[in-house]
Motif scaffolding. Structure first.
Motif, PDB file in Angstrom:
ATOM      1  N   SER A 156       0.815  -1.215   0.000  1.00 50.77           N
ATOM      2  CA  SER A 156       0.000   0.000   0.000  1.00 50.77           C
ATOM      3  C   SER A 156       0.848   1.264   0.000  1.00 50.77           C
ATOM      4  O   SER A 156       0.507   2.251  -0.668  1.00 50.77           O
ATOM      5  N   PHE A 157       1.964   1.237   0.728  1.00 54.72           N
ATOM      6  CA  PHE A 157       2.715   2.475   0.942  1.00 54.72           C
ATOM      7  C   PHE A 157       4.020   2.564   0.154  1.00 54.72           C
ATOM      8  O   PHE A 157       4.519   3.673  -0.055  1.00 54.72           O
ATOM      9  N   ALA A 158       4.572   1.446  -0.264  1.00 52.47           N
ATOM     10  CA  ALA A 158       5.847   1.505  -0.987  1.00 52.47           C
ATOM     11  C   ALA A 158       5.742   2.274  -2.309  1.00 52.47           C
ATOM     12  O   ALA A 158       6.601   3.132  -2.587  1.00 52.47           O
ATOM     13  N   PRO A 159       4.726   2.024  -3.156  1.00 47.32           N
ATOM     14  CA  PRO A 159       4.663   2.762  -4.430  1.00 47.32           C
ATOM     15  C   PRO A 159       4.584   4.279  -4.272  1.00 47.32           C
ATOM     16  O   PRO A 159       5.374   5.001  -4.909  1.00 47.32           O
ATOM     17  N   PRO A 160       3.672   4.834  -3.443  1.00 47.14           N
ATOM     18  CA  PRO A 160       3.645   6.305  -3.331  1.00 47.14           C
ATOM     19  C   PRO A 160       4.906   6.879  -2.690  1.00 47.14           C
ATOM     20  O   PRO A 160       5.345   7.977  -3.056  1.00 47.14           O
ATOM     21  N   ILE A 161       5.505   6.156  -1.750  1.00 47.29           N
ATOM     22  CA  ILE A 161       6.737   6.656  -1.128  1.00 47.29           C
ATOM     23  C   ILE A 161       7.865   6.705  -2.150  1.00 47.29           C
ATOM     24  O   ILE A 161       8.595   7.704  -2.259  1.00 47.29           O
ATOM     25  N   LEU A 162       8.008   5.643  -2.931  1.00 49.95           N
ATOM     26  CA  LEU A 162       9.081   5.599  -3.932  1.00 49.95           C
ATOM     27  C   LEU A 162       8.876   6.656  -5.013  1.00 49.95           C
ATOM     28  O   LEU A 162       9.835   7.314  -5.445  1.00 49.95           O
ATOM     29  N   SER A 163       7.640   6.825  -5.454  1.00 52.90           N
ATOM     30  CA  SER A 163       7.381   7.825  -6.497  1.00 52.90           C
ATOM     31  C   SER A 163       7.625   9.238  -5.979  1.00 52.90           C
ATOM     32  O   SER A 163       8.135  10.101  -6.710  1.00 52.90           O
ATOM     33  N   THR A 164       7.306   9.492  -4.711  1.00 51.75           N
ATOM     34  CA  THR A 164       7.545  10.818  -4.136  1.00 51.75           C
ATOM     35  C   THR A 164       9.037  11.073  -3.949  1.00 51.75           C
ATOM     36  O   THR A 164       9.529  12.185  -4.208  1.00 51.75           O
ATOM     37  N   LEU A 165       9.761  10.059  -3.508  1.00 47.07           N
ATOM     38  CA  LEU A 165      11.216  10.207  -3.378  1.00 47.07           C
ATOM     39  C   LEU A 165      11.859  10.465  -4.739  1.00 47.07           C
ATOM     40  O   LEU A 165      12.817  11.249  -4.848  1.00 47.07           O
ATOM     41  N   LYS A 166      11.327   9.832  -5.757  1.00 49.46           N
ATOM     42  CA  LYS A 166      11.841  10.065  -7.112  1.00 49.46           C
ATOM     43  C   LYS A 166      11.638  11.518  -7.527  1.00 49.46           C
ATOM     44  O   LYS A 166      12.525  12.139  -8.134  1.00 49.46           O
ATOM     45  N   VAL A 167      10.480  12.079  -7.177  1.00 50.14           N
ATOM     46  CA  VAL A 167      10.207  13.484  -7.493  1.00 50.14           C
ATOM     47  C   VAL A 167      11.188  14.395  -6.760  1.00 50.14           C
ATOM     48  O   VAL A 167      11.700  15.373  -7.319  1.00 50.14           O
ATOM     49  N   LEU A 168      11.459  14.089  -5.496  1.00 50.57           N
ATOM     50  CA  LEU A 168      12.394  14.906  -4.723  1.00 50.57           C
ATOM     51  C   LEU A 168      13.802  14.852  -5.306  1.00 50.57           C
ATOM     52  O   LEU A 168      14.537  15.851  -5.289  1.00 50.57           O
ATOM     53  N   ILE A 169      14.185  13.700  -5.821  1.00 51.56           N
ATOM     54  CA  ILE A 169      15.543  13.545  -6.357  1.00 51.56           C
ATOM     55  C   ILE A 169      15.675  14.194  -7.730  1.00 51.56           C
ATOM     56  O   ILE A 169      16.667  14.866  -8.027  1.00 51.56           O
TER      57      ILE A 169
END
Length: 252
Positions: A156-169
């Motif tokens: 449930s939480f891994a996909p949105p966390i990873l996509s948000t971290l990608k945006v930050l990077i």
């Protein structure tokens, strides 16, 4: 292999039959630590109070606020989020049940763990091996139950966390997806950092809820498993009662 591992690591007392359940419930804030140090007890009670208030008061209330505030004109969204809210409300009921009946449940466990219920080994009647078989079965059952619950949280939480971290990077344009669950937050999460804060709050809340629900459910399951062990033990003890009596007489 598991049986030898438990024996080699000192898990030989019947008091350790529920060690996995106790560990889960301690993380959930529902089982006091073994230490009698007042500071440890105070810190743990503060942790338990904070966790229960945040998980079963603030979060659940925010879910129902969001339900009527955001989905009052959307029947599909209303019913979907109502199911989540009622599930969380049911989890709150389990916690209330635990606080009301925990002394009774602990009393049953203490009674079943008494050394007076031990039997000596006689021929192919081996109470120790029987104990470890049931204990390992309980550990496997609780571990499987807990593992699948953790997997649900991860998916449930891994996909949105990873996509948000990608945006930050990468500094890409941020378009927040709907949160895995839909409570009402007192802040906007339209930026990557605040979106991660919202995900962190939801993730820790769901983790705590899993610990509570799985901890209480698995305790009842393992309690029935322990009762089954005692019934089997008693049955085998009666079947070997003559041999055990002769063994005692010859050992005197």
């Amino acid at each position: 292999m598991l049986q030898n591992m438990f024996k080699n690591n000192g898990f030989q007392s019947k008091n350790d039959f529920f060690f996995f359940n106790r560990w889960i419930l301690k993380i959930a804030g529902l089982w006091l630590p073994d230490s009698k140090n007042w500071y440890v007890q105070f810190v743990y009670k503060l942790y338990a109070f904070t966790e229960l208030i945040s998980v079963y008061c603030i979060f659940v209330i925010s879910e129902f606020i969001s339900l009527f505030y955001n989905h009052s004109h959307d029947l599909n969204g209303f019913m979907k989020n109502l199911s989540f809210g009622l599930t969380d409300l049911l989890a709150s009921g389990k916690v209330v049940f635990w606080y009301v009946n925990r002394d009774k449940l602990r009393g049953i466990i203490r009674r079943l763990e008494e050394d007076q219920l031990k039997y000596e080994r006689c021929e192919d009647f081996n109470p120790e091996d029987m104990f470890y078989r049931y204990k390992i079965f309980g550990v496997k059952t609780v571990g499987t139950y807990l593992g699948f619950s953790y997997l649900v949280i991860l998916l449930s939480f891994a996909p949105p966390i990873l996509s948000t971290l990608k945006v930050l990077i990468t500094n890409e344009k941020f378009e927040p997806d709907p949160l895995p669950y839909n409570p009402e937050f007192p802040f906007n999460y339209d930026t990557p950092k605040m979106y991660l804060v919202a995900l962190l709050f939801q993730g820790t809340t769901m983790f705590s809820r899993v610990q509570n629900i799985i901890g209480l459910d698995s305790l009842i399951i393992n309690l029935m498993n322990f009762m089954a062990y005692h019934f089997t033990l008693l049955q085998q003890a009666f079947l070997k009662i003559t041999q055990r009596k002769l063994q005692r007489q010859t050992s005197l």
